[in-house]
Motif scaffolding. Sequence first.
Motif, PDB file in Angstrom:
ATOM      1  N   GLY A  45      70.121  76.114  -0.006  1.00 44.61           N
ATOM      2  CA  GLY A  45      70.320  77.199  -0.972  1.00 44.61           C
ATOM      3  C   GLY A  45      69.125  78.121  -0.923  1.00 44.61           C
ATOM      4  N   GLY A  46      69.104  79.063  -1.833  1.00 45.46           N
ATOM      5  CA  GLY A  46      67.971  79.964  -1.948  1.00 45.46           C
ATOM      6  C   GLY A  46      68.106  81.200  -1.104  1.00 45.46           C
ATOM      7  N   PRO A  47      67.184  82.122  -1.315  1.00 48.94           N
ATOM      8  CA  PRO A  47      67.270  83.422  -0.647  1.00 48.94           C
ATOM      9  C   PRO A  47      66.969  83.369   0.848  1.00 48.94           C
ATOM     10  CG  PRO A  47      65.242  83.279  -1.909  1.00 48.94           C
ATOM     11  CD  PRO A  47      66.051  82.042  -2.229  1.00 48.94           C
ATOM     12  N   HIS A  48      66.539  82.231   1.365  1.00 49.73           N
ATOM     13  CA  HIS A  48      66.178  82.147   2.779  1.00 49.73           C
ATOM     14  C   HIS A  48      67.296  81.608   3.649  1.00 49.73           C
ATOM     15  CE1 HIS A  48      62.253  83.397   1.576  1.00 49.73           C
ATOM     16  NE2 HIS A  48      62.170  82.392   0.733  1.00 49.73           N
ATOM     17  N   SER A  49      68.470  81.365   3.075  1.00 50.42           N
ATOM     18  CA  SER A  49      69.631  80.980   3.872  1.00 50.42           C
ATOM     19  C   SER A  49      70.292  82.265   4.348  1.00 50.42           C
ATOM     20  CB  SER A  49      70.626  80.148   3.041  1.00 50.42           C
ATOM     21  OG  SER A  49      71.675  79.695   3.874  1.00 50.42           O
ATOM     22  N   SER A  60      75.310  79.334   2.075  1.00 51.44           N
ATOM     23  CA  SER A  60      74.362  78.228   2.181  1.00 51.44           C
ATOM     24  C   SER A  60      75.182  76.945   2.076  1.00 51.44           C
ATOM     25  CB  SER A  60      73.333  78.299   1.045  1.00 51.44           C
ATOM     26  OG  SER A  60      73.974  78.116  -0.203  1.00 51.44           O
ATOM     27  N   ILE A  61      74.529  75.831   2.246  1.00 51.67           N
ATOM     28  CA  ILE A  61      75.214  74.553   2.076  1.00 51.67           C
ATOM     29  C   ILE A  61      75.741  74.457   0.647  1.00 51.67           C
ATOM     30  CG2 ILE A  61      74.908  72.045   2.030  1.00 51.67           C
ATOM     31  CD1 ILE A  61      72.833  72.479   4.349  1.00 51.67           C
ATOM     32  N   LEU A  62      74.921  74.834  -0.333  1.00 51.39           N
ATOM     33  CA  LEU A  62      75.346  74.814  -1.731  1.00 51.39           C
ATOM     34  C   LEU A  62      76.557  75.724  -1.955  1.00 51.39           C
ATOM     35  CD1 LEU A  62      74.924  74.030  -4.706  1.00 51.39           C
ATOM     36  CD2 LEU A  62      73.283  75.921  -4.872  1.00 51.39           C
ATOM     37  N   HIS A  63      76.513  76.921  -1.420  1.00 47.42           N
ATOM     38  CA  HIS A  63      77.608  77.880  -1.552  1.00 47.42           C
ATOM     39  C   HIS A  63      78.903  77.287  -0.983  1.00 47.42           C
ATOM     40  CE1 HIS A  63      78.058  82.576  -1.589  1.00 47.42           C
ATOM     41  NE2 HIS A  63      79.130  82.008  -2.091  1.00 47.42           N
ATOM     42  N   ASN A  64      78.816  76.688   0.205  1.00 48.02           N
ATOM     43  CA  ASN A  64      79.989  76.071   0.829  1.00 48.02           C
ATOM     44  C   ASN A  64      80.511  74.890   0.007  1.00 48.02           C
ATOM     45  OD1 ASN A  64      79.858  77.887   2.974  1.00 48.02           O
ATOM     46  ND2 ASN A  64      78.610  76.517   4.216  1.00 48.02           N
ATOM     47  N   LEU A  65      79.606  74.086  -0.524  1.00 50.64           N
ATOM     48  CA  LEU A  65      80.027  72.948  -1.353  1.00 50.64           C
ATOM     49  C   LEU A  65      80.721  73.417  -2.635  1.00 50.64           C
ATOM     50  CD1 LEU A  65      76.956  70.545  -0.964  1.00 50.64           C
ATOM     51  CD2 LEU A  65      79.240  70.308   0.070  1.00 50.64           C
ATOM     52  N   VAL A  66      80.224  74.502  -3.221  1.00 47.94           N
ATOM     53  CA  VAL A  66      80.874  75.061  -4.414  1.00 47.94           C
ATOM     54  C   VAL A  66      82.286  75.518  -4.067  1.00 47.94           C
ATOM     55  CG1 VAL A  66      80.817  76.969  -6.072  1.00 47.94           C
ATOM     56  CG2 VAL A  66      78.744  75.645  -5.618  1.00 47.94           C
ATOM     57  N   ASN A 112      68.068  84.040  -6.631  1.00 46.17           N
ATOM     58  CA  ASN A 112      69.231  84.093  -5.742  1.00 46.17           C
ATOM     59  C   ASN A 112      69.392  82.740  -5.058  1.00 46.17           C
ATOM     60  OD1 ASN A 112      71.434  85.112  -4.383  1.00 46.17           O
ATOM     61  ND2 ASN A 112      70.244  86.341  -2.961  1.00 46.17           N
ATOM     62  N   PHE A 113      69.622  81.723  -5.853  1.00 46.75           N
ATOM     63  CA  PHE A 113      69.618  80.343  -5.360  1.00 46.75           C
ATOM     64  C   PHE A 113      70.872  79.973  -4.580  1.00 46.75           C
ATOM     65  CE2 PHE A 113      71.606  80.274  -9.471  1.00 46.75           C
ATOM     66  CZ  PHE A 113      72.635  79.356  -9.354  1.00 46.75           C
TER      67      PHE A 113
END
Length: 156
Positions: A45-49, A60-66, A112-113
Amino acid sequence: MATESPSPWRPVRRFALLTGVVFLLVGVLGFIPGITTGYDELRFGGPHSDAKLFGVFRVSILHNLVHLLFGVAGVAASKHRGAARAFLMVGGGAYLVLWIYGVAIGHESTANFVPFNNADNWLHLGLGLGMIALGVASTALERTRGQYPEPDIQGQ
């Protein structure tokens, strides 16, 4: 107390199922190199993905999991008319909140997590409005067909 039969597949349930399946597909596609460009830049996650689904939407991985969890929720909600309507209405509201959040934060800030970019923000606005519209329109359609009971109003 009578329980709702799993059939027939009325519009609100179909829309919840379709929406859920699309979110599942998007969640899976976010983990596929090539479909997700900059895959080596995918972070939790975060702005560096800096990975982008279809080269456009920052993920991000978090975005995809959501997306995957939201998809499971839509498929599960499609089993019952009330849950399907709630999924579309509440989920649409959640996407409008994400749109506001994405517009309000700086894309390179730690806030922007998820992360979001301008394309994500416009997509979230469209998803929010679209899901709410599907929930309202499908319920109205079912009511005109006599498939969805009117709310019980005391004294009438």
